[in-house]
Enzyme design. Structure first.
Site, PDB file in Angstrom:
ATOM      1  N   LYS A   1      -9.313  -6.580   5.533  1.00 50.47           N
ATOM      2  CA  LYS A   1      -9.801  -6.025   6.799  1.00 50.47           C
ATOM      3  C   LYS A   1     -11.255  -6.423   7.047  1.00 50.47           C
ATOM      4  O   LYS A   1     -11.643  -6.740   8.176  1.00 50.47           O
ATOM      5  CB  LYS A   1      -9.644  -4.508   6.787  1.00 50.47           C
ATOM      6  CG  LYS A   1      -8.188  -4.058   6.704  1.00 50.47           C
ATOM      7  CD  LYS A   1      -8.075  -2.568   6.436  1.00 50.47           C
ATOM      8  CE  LYS A   1      -6.627  -2.134   6.303  1.00 50.47           C
ATOM      9  NZ  LYS A   1      -6.491  -0.704   5.916  1.00 50.47           N
TER      10      LYS A   1
ATOM     11  N   GLY B   1       2.841  10.123  -0.381  1.00 51.51           N
ATOM     12  CA  GLY B   1       3.114   8.922   0.387  1.00 51.51           C
ATOM     13  C   GLY B   1       1.884   8.182   0.858  1.00 51.51           C
ATOM     14  O   GLY B   1       1.969   7.228   1.626  1.00 51.51           O
TER      15      GLY B   1
ATOM     16  N   ILE C   1      -8.043   3.191  15.281  1.00 54.99           N
ATOM     17  CA  ILE C   1      -9.416   3.046  15.772  1.00 54.99           C
ATOM     18  C   ILE C   1      -9.543   1.699  16.493  1.00 54.99           C
ATOM     19  O   ILE C   1      -9.272   0.654  15.899  1.00 54.99           O
ATOM     20  CB  ILE C   1     -10.436   3.101  14.625  1.00 54.99           C
ATOM     21  CG1 ILE C   1     -10.272   4.394  13.813  1.00 54.99           C
ATOM     22  CG2 ILE C   1     -11.855   2.985  15.150  1.00 54.99           C
ATOM     23  CD1 ILE C   1     -11.140   4.449  12.566  1.00 54.99           C
TER      24      ILE C   1
END
Length: 440
Positions: free
Chosen positions: A207, A189, A138
């Site tokens: 973040k 995973g 994004i």
């Protein structure tokens, strides 16, 4: 500026191998877009023998990423090693110090050392680019730093960790426990063998700290983020959220207030009708509230080799075009020192699940303590199993049962004060569950 832009890539995991493949596959398109040939000249990784599914023949190999970062035959150092310290930090510092552009996907490095690295990049006149560090594919960094410069941003928030969103989505859809969903996430995973960094909110916090700096023009303050994870969420919480018209998401929220900047990561109830509530599975989403555009939500893949490589190559393209922007949107000297707003001062609605002893007067006692702390209750629901209700219709057994409260706007400090008083009264059978509500 040479005609060819020479890349050195450190880290050949899923993302590094995807970047190699993408640069080769998109070579003609990249040249057409930038007017330059972009080529990988050298790589560095721990294991030379591993088959990564890409052709490494003809590339210079460095066992030490710091040596690669200093090598005179590269123009851009692409750091995909990861981690806030050690080889990643040393290599990025070496590359910037040598006057080389740096492209990185390393949110932990930026969260902890972004200010110092940005100053070094500024001094050397090179780019420190990091689109891939937040929300994978994004383009949220570019959106905030470049696309929204005409806006005053009041809030930025989002689902920034696909592992947590996958777990909460499965828990809601299938009524599974956190532990069962985590096990599945690890098998697929989506989660590491040690999932703490993801499920306890630290990945999201790193973040969020980056987004906060960009959105509000302040230096990164990762230590100022209040962090809670999702490991205490139970199926009942998701069921109650559904009945009340909400979904539970792990959100990172940065908000400008009169007192300063709130930075918080925690499970959050969001209205089902909101855009962010529709984001399920490993997908990420970021919403920006700004004065000119209103509410802008970007949704897409937050991780994975191809998606993250897309963001890395976008940064490489900018470097090839000669675009060297201030790392965090403006020169470092212009960034303000962030004024922290402690979580105790946060004000909003709350979902509170209490496990109380099933006896007469407990609900009244809870309501009294809430009133004493100036908390208005929107709704209160006591959940007793059908078996318990039939065998003990008067509720006199004293067995633990859930009592769910929804509050109107209240401060975190007052909520904590009321819960402490309820605990002192001996009404609780176990620690309470507290989830904030974002109604808008």
């Amino acid at each position: 500026m040479t005609q060819t832009l020479r890349l050195g890539i450190a880290g050949l995991g899923t993302v590094g191998a995807s970047v190699l493949g993408m640069v080769a596959r998109r070579a003609e398109a990249l040249t057409a877009a930038t007017g330059r040939t972009i080529t990988v000249t050298a790589v560095s990784a721990r294991d030379r023998s591993r088959d990564r599914g890409v052709d490494l023949s003809g590339l210079h190999w460095f066992d030490d990423p710091v040596e690669l970062a200093r090598w005179g035959e590269i123009d851009v150092f692409v750091e995909l090693v990861g981690g806030s310290e050690g080889a990643a930090k040393a290599a990025v510092e070496a590359a910037l110090g040598a006057g080389k552009h740096v492209v990185t996907a390393n949110k932990a490095l930026l969260a902890h050392h972004g200010a110092a690295l940005a100053r070094l990049a500024e001094e050397r006149g090179v780019a420190l680019a990091y689109e891939a560090s937040v929300a994978g594919g994004i383009p949220v960094i570019k959106a905030i730093r470049e696309g929204l410069t005409g806006n005053t941003i009041s809030r930025v928030y989002g689902i920034l960790n696909g592992t947590c969103n996958y777990i909460l989505s499965r828990m809601e859809a299938e009524g599974l426990t956190f532990e069962a969903c985590l096990k599945d996430a690890q098998a697929l995973g989506y989660a590491e063998a040690d999932p703490t960094f993801d499920v306890e909110g630290f990945d999201t916090a790193h973040k969020l700290a980056i987004l906060t700096s960009l959105a509000f023009g302040v230096e990164i303050d990762a230590e100022g983020v209040s962090v809670e994870g999702i490991s205490a969420i139970q199926p009942l919480d998701l069921t109650m959220a559904d009945e009340l018209g909400y979904r539970i998401k792990l959100l990172g929220v940065a908000q400008a207030t009169a007192e300063g900047i709130e930075q918080r990561v925690h499970p959050t109830m969001v209205p089902k009708a909101s855009a962010i509530a529709q984001v399920m599975g490993v997908t990420n989403a970021v919403t920006v509230d700004a004065d000119a555009v209103g509410e802008l939500t970007l949704i897409g893949p937050g991780a994975g080799g191809a998606a993250t490589a897309s963001a890395v190559v976008a940064d490489i393209t900018d470097v090839a075009l000669g675009l060297v922007r201030p790392t965090f949107g403006q020169p470092m000297a212009n960034l303000a020192s962030p004024r922290r707003v402690e979580m105790q001062r946060h004000e909003g609605g709350y979902y509170i699940r209490l496990t109380v002893h099933d006896r007469t007067g407990v609900a009244a006692g809870v309501a009294t303590r809430m009133a004493e702390a100036n908390i208005s209750i929107e709704s209160i629901v006591q959940r007793r199993s059908a078996k318990a209700a039939s065998s003990d219709p008067q509720g006199l057994s004293g067995q633990p049962v859930p009592l769910v409260l929804i509050t109107y706007a209240a401060t975190e400090g007052n909520v904590r004060k009321a819960l402490a008083a309820i605990d002192r009264d001996g009404l609780l059978a176990e620690a309470p569950q507290l989830i904030r509500i974002e109604r808008e």
